[in-house]
Design an enzyme around this catalytic site. Structure first.
Site, mmCIF file in Angstrom:
data_model
loop_
_atom_site.group_PDB
_atom_site.id
_atom_site.type_symbol
_atom_site.label_atom_id
_atom_site.label_comp_id
_atom_site.label_asym_id
_atom_site.label_seq_id
_atom_site.Cartn_x
_atom_site.Cartn_y
_atom_site.Cartn_z
ATOM 1 N N HIS A 164 -23.280 -25.909 6.144
ATOM 2 C CA HIS A 164 -24.308 -26.959 6.225
ATOM 3 C C HIS A 164 -25.714 -26.422 6.009
ATOM 4 O O HIS A 164 -26.648 -27.203 5.831
ATOM 5 C CB HIS A 164 -24.232 -27.650 7.592
ATOM 6 C CG HIS A 164 -23.000 -28.490 7.761
ATOM 7 N ND1 HIS A 164 -23.041 -29.862 7.840
ATOM 8 C CD2 HIS A 164 -21.694 -28.162 7.840
ATOM 9 C CE1 HIS A 164 -21.818 -30.338 7.981
ATOM 10 N NE2 HIS A 164 -20.970 -29.322 7.986
ATOM 11 N N ASP A 378 -34.453 -25.510 4.291
ATOM 12 C CA ASP A 378 -33.598 -26.501 4.947
ATOM 13 C C ASP A 378 -32.375 -26.737 4.073
ATOM 14 O O ASP A 378 -32.520 -26.970 2.866
ATOM 15 C CB ASP A 378 -34.395 -27.819 5.067
ATOM 16 C CG ASP A 378 -34.041 -28.613 6.309
ATOM 17 O OD1 ASP A 378 -32.884 -28.516 6.736
ATOM 18 O OD2 ASP A 378 -34.917 -29.326 6.827
HETATM 19 O O1 F6P Z 1 -27.966 -27.838 10.502
HETATM 20 C C1 F6P Z 1 -27.030 -27.063 11.134
HETATM 21 C C2 F6P Z 1 -26.703 -27.568 12.522
HETATM 22 O O2 F6P Z 1 -25.745 -26.710 13.109
HETATM 23 C C3 F6P Z 1 -26.191 -28.994 12.511
HETATM 24 O O3 F6P Z 1 -24.849 -29.076 12.189
HETATM 25 C C4 F6P Z 1 -26.534 -29.432 13.894
HETATM 26 O O4 F6P Z 1 -26.637 -30.804 14.008
HETATM 27 C C5 F6P Z 1 -27.866 -28.766 14.126
HETATM 28 O O5 F6P Z 1 -27.848 -27.588 13.346
HETATM 29 C C6 F6P Z 1 -28.143 -28.505 15.602
HETATM 30 O O6 F6P Z 1 -27.395 -27.435 16.004
HETATM 31 P P1 F6P Z 1 -26.911 -27.062 17.462
HETATM 32 O O7 F6P Z 1 -25.446 -27.328 17.490
HETATM 33 O O8 F6P Z 1 -27.241 -25.617 17.563
HETATM 34 O O9 F6P Z 1 -27.656 -27.906 18.449
#
Ligand code: F6P
Length: 477
Positions: A164, A378
């Protein structure tokens, strides 16, 4: 290893539900908001799906349970593992390394060891859940070793991986002491998906540079051994999206429209409402945005109370040091701008350090004249897509960093290099003064893209390609 019963298994760091243990020890859960769950839930409900993930709580042990047609399989992490695997290796090593080393990544062997151990645990849980010849879709940078471990345990299944976040150029990736193990981990998959074509080619360059495997176009050949034939791994871009129709519909509801008007009123009916919505993360360029806005006030190009900035910064990874430092810096800067330029009862920056439900977000998007997305790096940036999906009135303007994945798709946004403060200021002013017809034309074109390429299409595309790959064990039959 004995096979499980689920045809389709998702493996992600987070579960699709938020779990709470009540005072009497009973468990309650609520579906997590977010596009990934929305896109995958129907597929799981139809084919019998399981979701392997962490509850977000330390030491929470719970048997698998069924929630909205999904077999939820919680993986337990101890407080130490959260510190080393999640806050440490995932968010103190990989996150900064994969985001252009905006802050220095830290390399610690104990963090790596925890990452290996936790990845093995996720892989074992997936191997136990998946039916013979089933499909497993592994998500994101926290779980890059799962594909290869899972392949050893269950060579009969199809394995997809989707990253992602960005995948860095090999010149940066090569800093990682365990770079080869990470590449090998990902090559356990049949299909490795990325947000942008540039991320896929960075990965393929890393494979070329760090292994002697044959790479041809998007395919890597994994040599077979004994009776097992060669296996092909494909690396390709699949830009993720949002549940566009649902967001569009939400933003058209009378309550949301009324709330948008009320928000403007509560802010003192400014002529120009600028908006930033981010997790409080150093990759989002919040400091750059504040600098540009502060200078516009200083130059007198903008004035309070005619102009105001609403900045929603949702709390994130609050135990990681770099996030604590960022919070301090952002809050000092907001205080300074408000001190210098605010008037009695009218702030220059309305700063909110909490999350809001989707209805309030949709109202904020509708209320805003200019949306500021200034990320320094990003993977995609779904806020930009949400803003576009919310603007069926064709109003509003999107200022978008060229360093987001979304910039590839939203060519009609006003794109900026957020490091160029003068350029960012000029583009913000351009967005504010843009002719309404030009604004509508740009928004219409961006909406066409976002409405047609939604998260469902993303999931279907990825799974369509994955279905075409043939797992090695079945090839040899
Ligand atoms: O963008 C990557 C990501 O892991 C997303 O999948 C997730 O919504 C966001 O960062 C927040 O991450 P965390 O699980 O560390 O709160």
């Amino acid at each position: 290893m004995p096979a499980g019963e689920y045809e389709f298994v998702v493996v992600a760091n987070r579960l699709p539900v938020d779990m709470t243990v009540e005072d009497d020890g009973s468990l309650s859960w609520e579906r997590s908001p977010g596009g990934l769950v929305t896109a995958l839930a129907p597929i799981m409900q139809k084919n019998g799906g399981a979701w392997v993930g962490w509850s977000g709580k330390a030491g929470l042990e719970h048997d698998p349970f069924d929630a909205e047609g999904i077999h939820v399989t919680p993986v337990t992490l101890s407080a130490q593992e959260i510190a080393d695997y999640y806050e440490g290796f995932s968010n103190g090593t990989l996150w900064p390394l994969y985001h252009d080393v905006i802050v220095p990544p830290e390399f610690h062997r104990n963090w790596w060891n925890a990452y290996v151990a936790v990845n093995r645990r996720f892989a074992a849980a997936a191997a136990e859940a998946v039916a013979p010849g089933g499909t497993v879709w592994v998500h994101d940078y926290q779980l890059q070793l799962v594909p290869s471990v899972l392949r050893l345990l269950r060579p009969d299944v199809k394995i997809g991986f989707f990253n992602h976040i960005p995948f860095p150029p090999v010149e940066i990736f090569a800093q990682l002491p365990w770079r080869r193990q990470v590449v090998d981990g990902l090559l356990g998959a049949d299909l490795v998906g990325f947000q942008r074509p540039g991320d896929a080619s960075n990965f393929l360059r890393a494979v070329r540079r760090l292994t002697d495997l044959q790479v041809r176009g998007p395919q890597v050949t994994m040599p077979g051994h004994w009776s097992r034939p060669d296996r092909q791994v494909r690396a390709q871009a699949f830009p993720i999206s949002i549940d566009s129709a649902a967001f569009d519909e939400l933003a058209r509801t009378p309550d949301v429209i009324a709330r948008a008007k009320q928000i403007r009123k509560e802010l003192g009916s400014p002529e120009i409402l600028l908006l930033g919505v981010d997790r409080l993360d150093y990759t989002k360029g919040i400091r750059h945005r504040l600098k540009a806005f502060g200078e516009l006030l200083e130059d007198g190009q903008l004035r309070v109370p005619e102009a105001t900035l609403v900045q929603v910064a949702s709390p994130s990874r609050e135990r990681v040091e770099q996030y604590q430092l960022l919070r301090d810096e952002v809050e000092v800067t907001v205080g300074r701008i408000n001190g210098d330029f605010g008037t009695l009862g009218r702030a220059a920056v309305h700063y909110m350090h909490h999350s809001y439900p989707a209805t309030e977000m949709a109202a904020l998007y509708l209320a805003a004249d200019v949306m500021l997305v200034t990320s320094l790096r990003d993977g995609m940036n779904l806020v930009a897509k949400e803003y576009v999906a919310a603007r069926s009135d064709l109003g509003g303007a999107l200022v978008l960093s060229e360093f987001t994945g979304a910039a590839d798709e939203l060519g009609q946004a006003l794109q900026i290099n957020p490091h160029d403060i003068a350029g960012t200021k000029a583009t913000i002013m351009r967005a504010i003064t843009m002719d309404a017809r030009e604004g509508r034309r740009r928004m219409r074109s961006m909406r066409r893209r976002v409405m047609q390429h939604d998260v469902q299409r993303w999931a279907d595309d990825f799974l369509g390609y994955l279905a075409m790959s043939v797992p090695s064990e079945r090839e040899s039959v």
